[in-house]
Design a protein around this motif. Structure first.
Motif, PDB file in Angstrom:
ATOM      1  N   ASN A 176      15.594  -3.996  36.011  1.00 31.09           N
ATOM      2  CA  ASN A 176      16.880  -4.150  35.321  1.00 31.09           C
ATOM      3  C   ASN A 176      16.760  -3.680  33.876  1.00 31.09           C
ATOM      4  O   ASN A 176      15.655  -3.458  33.371  1.00 31.09           O
ATOM      5  N   ASP A 177      17.898  -3.540  33.208  1.00 31.86           N
ATOM      6  CA  ASP A 177      17.919  -3.016  31.844  1.00 31.86           C
ATOM      7  C   ASP A 177      17.140  -3.918  30.886  1.00 31.86           C
ATOM      8  O   ASP A 177      17.137  -5.145  31.025  1.00 31.86           O
ATOM      9  N   ILE A 179      16.672  -4.896  26.825  1.00 31.94           N
ATOM     10  CA  ILE A 179      17.344  -4.819  25.528  1.00 31.94           C
ATOM     11  C   ILE A 179      16.459  -4.106  24.505  1.00 31.94           C
ATOM     12  O   ILE A 179      15.237  -4.094  24.628  1.00 31.94           O
ATOM     13  N   ILE A 249      23.907  -4.270  25.174  1.00 32.32           N
ATOM     14  CA  ILE A 249      24.247  -5.203  26.248  1.00 32.32           C
ATOM     15  C   ILE A 249      25.684  -5.002  26.722  1.00 32.32           C
ATOM     16  O   ILE A 249      25.982  -5.096  27.926  1.00 32.32           O
ATOM     17  N   SER A 253      26.424  -0.028  32.175  1.00 30.14           N
ATOM     18  CA  SER A 253      25.146  -0.162  32.862  1.00 30.14           C
ATOM     19  C   SER A 253      25.353  -0.116  34.361  1.00 30.14           C
ATOM     20  O   SER A 253      26.343  -0.631  34.885  1.00 30.14           O
ATOM     21  N   PHE A 257      20.750  -7.059  33.651  1.00 29.12           N
ATOM     22  CA  PHE A 257      19.794  -7.105  32.559  1.00 29.12           C
ATOM     23  C   PHE A 257      18.637  -8.042  32.893  1.00 29.12           C
ATOM     24  O   PHE A 257      18.814  -9.055  33.578  1.00 29.12           O
TER      25      PHE A 257
END
Length: 261
Positions: A176-177, A179, A249, A253, A257
């Motif tokens: 997942n992404d 930050i 954020i 996407s 996240f």
């Protein structure tokens, strides 16, 4: 042809090679390749496809640059690979061209280091000053922002975004992404804090580091959904670094996240 091209190298008709570029023994350069000033192919390097290599980039033996994507949907369409300036691409590294479904372009920025066996897949975008350690792999459609460090044997799942200044530990799977300025470690990729060492080395002001630390705690323990907590952060601080995290954020996407443990 110039004296900088070894007699054993295979240069296909149409290749554009700057007179200052060097092509070592047993290299292969395809007909749609562009090698800019100061590029050096050490030996046994393959550069093919519609590929451009920026100034002063050095590619070590047995790297394969610009081959077709490892994607079964690829049907021979014309796609590209663009590599920026002053990159170091070490032994056995691989980079593929894009796919029509992903925009047709794989792009690498400037001043990056790709260590032995590193892989950049189709349609990935890699920023500037990125380090990808030995045998780490960036899957298709990923977006890796500037000054990211990816540890050895790490794997980045397709469509994942990794924010600027983040660090990924060795032998980590990132699904997942991540930050900006995040620290990710453990086999399944937990967001385990911030990259304080990287922030200090970059000369980030103590006030901004303190603001990032407070923002991280709010993201970890605040009320509401992760995106809701991020949106409130922007109203509570003037730190550009925190605003960068918030914008990341709240941006578009294709994955969820990694959230603080």
């Amino acid at each position: 042809m110039s004296g900088n091209i070894h007699p054993s190298a295979l240069i296909e008709d149409g290749a554009q090679i700057d007179p200052t570029a060097k092509v070592g023994p047993f290299c292969t350069v395809g007909p749609d390749v562009v090698l800019a000033a100061g590029v050096e192919l050490k030996s046994h390097v393959v550069v093919t496809g519609k590929t451009s290599v920026g100034e002063d980039t050095i590619i070590w033996p047995f790297a394969v640059i610009g081959e077709i994507p490892q994607d079964l949907k690829f049907d021979g369409e014309e796609t590209r690979l663009e590599i920026g300036k002053r990159n170091r691409i070490r032994e056995g590294a691989t980079m593929n061209t894009g796919t029509s479904g992903g925009g047709g372009l794989t792009k690498v920025g400037d001043d990056c280091l790709f260590m032995t066996g590193a892989h950049v897949a189709h349609d990935a975008v890699v920023g500037n000053n990125v380090i990808v350690a030995n045998q780490a792999a960036i899957a298709g459609h990923c977006h890796i922002e500037d000054k990211v460090i990816i540890g050895g044997l790490a794997g980045i799942h397709q469509f994942v975004r990794i924010g600027r200044g983040a660090i990924i530990g060795a032998v980590t799977m990132v699904t997942n992404d991540v930050i900006p300025y995040g620290l990710v470690q453990s086999p399944r990729g937990d967001l385990d804090g911030l990259n304080y060492v990287g922030l200090k080395r970059a000369g980030v002001a103590r006030s901004d580091i303190t603001a990032l630390r407070a923002a991280y705690q709010m993201l970890r323990q605040g009320d509401g959904a992760f995106q809701d907590r991020a949106a409130r952060l922007k109203e509570e601080t003037d730190s550009e670094y925190v605003h960068e995290v918030v914008d990341f954020i709240l941006g578009r996407s294709d994955r969820s996240f990694l959230t603080p443990r």
